[in-house]
Design an enzyme around this catalytic site. Sequence first.
Site, mmCIF file in Angstrom:
data_model
loop_
_atom_site.group_PDB
_atom_site.id
_atom_site.type_symbol
_atom_site.label_atom_id
_atom_site.label_comp_id
_atom_site.label_asym_id
_atom_site.label_seq_id
_atom_site.Cartn_x
_atom_site.Cartn_y
_atom_site.Cartn_z
ATOM 1 C CB THR A 6 -1.129 -0.084 0.983
ATOM 2 O OG1 THR A 6 -0.350 -0.052 2.737
ATOM 3 C CG2 THR A 6 -2.651 -0.885 1.429
ATOM 4 C CD GLN A 18 -1.268 -13.710 2.343
ATOM 5 O OE1 GLN A 18 -0.782 -12.389 3.592
ATOM 6 N NE2 GLN A 18 -2.426 -14.414 2.891
ATOM 7 C CB ILE A 42 0.061 -10.850 -7.712
ATOM 8 C CG1 ILE A 42 -1.124 -9.722 -7.694
ATOM 9 C CG2 ILE A 42 -0.483 -12.203 -7.164
ATOM 10 C CD1 ILE A 42 -2.189 -9.984 -8.568
ATOM 11 C CG HIS A 91 -2.170 -15.745 -3.379
ATOM 12 N ND1 HIS A 91 -2.469 -14.419 -2.567
ATOM 13 C CD2 HIS A 91 -2.345 -16.554 -2.898
ATOM 14 C CE1 HIS A 91 -3.017 -14.891 -1.795
ATOM 15 N NE2 HIS A 91 -3.058 -16.804 -1.497
ATOM 16 C CB CYS A 141 -0.919 -19.455 -25.050
ATOM 17 S SG CYS A 141 -1.913 -20.275 -25.459
ATOM 18 C CB CYS A 156 -1.891 -20.773 -30.944
ATOM 19 S SG CYS A 156 -1.924 -20.652 -28.956
ATOM 20 C CB ILE A 180 5.099 -3.367 6.962
ATOM 21 C CG1 ILE A 180 6.351 -3.944 6.683
ATOM 22 C CG2 ILE A 180 4.462 -2.612 5.478
ATOM 23 C CD1 ILE A 180 6.636 -5.140 7.505
HETATM 24 ZN ZN ZN Z 1 -0.492 -20.072 -27.953
#
Ligand code: ZN
Length: 240
Positions: A26, A103, A105, A121, A129, A153, A232
């Site tokens: 934060t 935790q 990301i 996480h 993909c 693809c 923190i």
């Molecule tokens: Zn692909």
Amino acid sequence: MNLDKLKEIIDNSNNIVFFGGAGMSTESGIPDFRSSNGLFNEKLNMTFTPEQLVSHTFFIRYPEDFYSFYKDKLIYPNAKPNAGHLALAKLEEMGKLKAIVTQNIDGLHQAAGSKNVFELHGSVLRNYCTKCHAFYDEKFILQSEGIPTCTKCGGKVKPDVVLYEEGLDEDIINGAVKAIAAADTLIIGGTSLVVYPAAGLINYFSGKNLVLINKSTTSADSKANLVIHDSIGKVLSLVV
Ligand SMILES: [Zn+2]
């Protein structure tokens, strides 16, 4: 604030593990996505909660809506590591800190220079993909319109983020458990410890010092050797 006590604990520890949650980021300007309002869907005439919007079911059924919420609330390309991230990287460099279990990301621990990071996480910086597993970076996701699709693809690209209803990566869990079990000091910061699997993981700790740094009280306050109710980033940068 009992900074002297924390300093003394760090001085006398050689195997510190840090366990962090949303509060860690934060101060880098990344709000907890769970604190955002949900999203009203006109077609369905219903409002989804933030948790529902980042669930596996939602990603499969409404990928376009998933990505509009995801890009808006979970990706912060301009966020920089804060004083707390930098202090932890410094502790690792000094040989005192052995691992970070997070935790979050956002990849900010690695951006600060931390090496041994268990991302429970996943990370918004990695995307794959769903068909051919080709890798895509965060920029690709941000620049794509609608649903990001694989240029090789045509498959749907999915963030390497553990969505609600999805299981955690076993290797990462095992690595985190091992690190926590071997630690002499566990510092928990910026998490209220209510989100699975945080509460369960800290039960593997059997070292000397359990330190909790959080703005509000947590369920583990009574078990801790030292509790500091403050931000923190501020606390860590003052003691390291
Ligand atoms: Zn692909």
